[in-house]
Design a protein around this motif. Sequence first.
Motif, short mmCIF file in Angstrom:
data_model
loop_
_atom_site.label_atom_id
_atom_site.label_comp_id
_atom_site.label_asym_id
_atom_site.label_seq_id
_atom_site.Cartn_x
_atom_site.Cartn_y
_atom_site.Cartn_z
N LEU A 56 43.32 37.34 35.66
CA LEU A 56 43.39 35.82 36.51
C LEU A 56 44.70 35.15 36.01
O LEU A 56 45.53 34.85 36.96
N ARG A 57 44.91 35.16 34.54
CA ARG A 57 46.24 34.53 34.26
C ARG A 57 47.51 35.23 34.71
O ARG A 57 48.44 34.17 34.69
N GLU A 58 47.40 36.48 35.27
CA GLU A 58 48.60 37.08 35.73
C GLU A 58 48.64 36.86 37.32
O GLU A 58 50.10 36.72 37.65
N SER A 59 47.44 36.97 37.86
CA SER A 59 47.50 37.01 39.34
C SER A 59 47.15 35.71 40.13
O SER A 59 47.99 35.74 41.17
N PHE A 60 46.55 34.76 39.56
CA PHE A 60 46.28 33.75 40.27
C PHE A 60 47.43 32.60 40.60
O PHE A 60 47.54 32.07 41.53
N PRO A 61 48.44 32.58 39.55
CA PRO A 61 49.46 31.66 39.95
C PRO A 61 50.03 32.01 41.33
O PRO A 61 50.48 31.06 42.05
N ARG A 72 40.82 29.53 39.34
CA ARG A 72 40.17 30.30 38.45
C ARG A 72 38.44 29.77 38.03
O ARG A 72 37.71 30.58 38.17
N ASP A 73 38.49 28.35 38.03
CA ASP A 73 37.13 27.95 37.53
C ASP A 73 36.14 28.25 38.83
O ASP A 73 35.01 28.56 38.54
N LEU A 74 36.59 28.07 40.13
CA LEU A 74 35.86 28.42 41.22
C LEU A 74 35.25 29.83 41.11
O LEU A 74 34.23 30.26 41.22
N PHE A 75 36.08 30.98 40.74
CA PHE A 75 36.03 32.29 40.45
C PHE A 75 34.94 32.43 39.56
O PHE A 75 33.95 33.17 39.84
N ASN A 110 40.59 43.83 31.88
CA ASN A 110 41.10 42.51 32.31
C ASN A 110 40.28 41.74 32.77
O ASN A 110 40.42 40.59 33.56
N LYS A 111 38.85 42.10 32.44
CA LYS A 111 37.71 40.96 33.00
C LYS A 111 37.80 40.10 31.72
O LYS A 111 37.76 40.66 30.41
N GLN A 112 37.33 38.80 31.81
CA GLN A 112 37.24 37.84 30.79
C GLN A 112 36.35 38.22 29.81
O GLN A 112 35.36 38.64 30.08
N SER A 139 47.42 38.82 23.02
CA SER A 139 48.38 37.66 23.38
C SER A 139 48.81 37.81 24.83
O SER A 139 49.49 37.18 25.52
N ALA A 140 48.50 39.23 25.59
CA ALA A 140 48.74 39.41 26.88
C ALA A 140 47.67 40.34 27.19
O ALA A 140 47.14 40.96 26.69
N ASP A 141 47.68 40.70 28.54
CA ASP A 141 46.53 41.50 29.23
C ASP A 141 47.32 42.67 29.66
O ASP A 141 48.57 42.86 29.81
N LYS A 142 46.49 43.73 30.23
CA LYS A 142 47.02 44.93 30.67
C LYS A 142 47.86 44.63 31.99
O LYS A 142 47.46 43.65 32.55
#
Length: 224
Positions: A56-61, A72-75, A110-112, A139-142
Amino acid sequence: MSGAQLPPPSAILWDWDNTLVDAWAGVQAGMNAALRGFGLPEWSVDEVRARARLSLRESFPALFGAEWERARDLFYAEVRARHLELITPLPGIAQALAAAAPWKLAVVSNKQGPILRREAEHLGWARHFGALVGAGDASADKPAAAPLLLALERLGVAPGAGVWFVGDTGVDMQAARAAGCSAVLLGDASHDGGIAALSPDAVFADGHALAACLHGLAKTPPPA
């Protein structure tokens, strides 16, 4: 391609969603809760499968702009409310995990992270893994190498071709290569361009095929 193209494993890392479990219904519910909150059209499960690759931190913005954290919070509110009732193991995976018992195992998803670990506990699978690394844990996700390297650090295993990373998407294959590991595809990647587009080091049709390979390797003595 099969496991014959791979060196014997020193450890096996696994993706989670659509590799070990079918969690798409929960992901779809969370995604549509976020989309509804922004007055956007909802996605079918096929759209979710085709578009849900990055964390999400990569795709939601890109999807929601400056208010992506509200999305993100709604998801996550929707996912936390429903994910355990909607998650199911994929065919042959219980057998594959049993066959993989001789090796050190970890999950890199990549799930929280807290949601991943809750699902593993719910299924009774946490005992299989020396590490359960989710989005936000490194520090980063896939497709970055960071979460795979963190999992290997926790396992006490050095990266290399003997580490198999088993996943279902191009992001998984990219992450495996970034970490210097073998990229192992589970399934036909029809939701992500197909096998040829992903160029894995090896591919298994399903958990049953992977289990058969691992059983064979477990019975084969190491080279002198």
